[in-house]
Motif scaffolding. Structure first.
Motif: not given
Length: 152
Positions: A5, A128, A132, A135
């Motif tokens: 990320a 999700e 995210r 990460r």
């Protein structure tokens, strides 16, 4: 959690926004409902009315406590705020950031061999976003400390 990320700018706060919104809304709604019941029921005594409102306040307090968790990443390190605890960590203390399938929240593997839950990143109703955020936290740990690039 395998794709890298982009590293967020510091400071950054990770918290389960949807979960917090649900908890705040539910807490305020139930307090309003119990207060309305206390005021509208004609045969209640003063103490009974007070107990309705007090129960509403107690439930609201518990829901606000459940909405407390967050992880704050700063240049110096991390602050992990869980339900009743707060822990300051230097980046070098964080060896690995884990969010495996089925985990209720992120776990931080620490240099002293222990693991610390970081409840501020939880997949609950925003899977999700949690992936995210996990990460991003992993990237921060790898860039600022001794993070393990092979963590799974």
């Amino acid at each position: 959690m395998s794709a890298p990320a982009s590293v967020p700018a510091l400071p950054v706060t990770f918290r389960p926004a949807r979960t917090r919104a649900v908890l705040y809304t539910a807490g305020i709604a139930q307090l309003a409902a119990l207060t309305a019941i206390a005021l509208l029921l004609p045969k209640l005594t003063g103490g009974e009315r007070l107990s309705f409102v007090g129960t509403g306040l107690l439930i609201l307090a518990v829901l606000l406590l459940l909405a407390r968790p967050k992880v704050v990443a700063r240049q110096e390190g991390l602050t992990v705020v869980n339900l009743t605890t707060r822990r300051e960590l230097a980046w070098a203390q964080v060896v690995r950031v884990n969010l495996r399938q089925g985990d209720p929240w992120v776990h931080l593997d620490l240099a002293d061999g222990t693991s610390l839950p970081a409840m501020g990143i939880q997949p609950g109703i925003a899977r999700e976003a949690a992936i995210r955020d996990a990460r991003a936290l992993r990237e921060l740990a790898e860039n600022h400390g001794t993070g393990d690039h092979t963590a799974g």
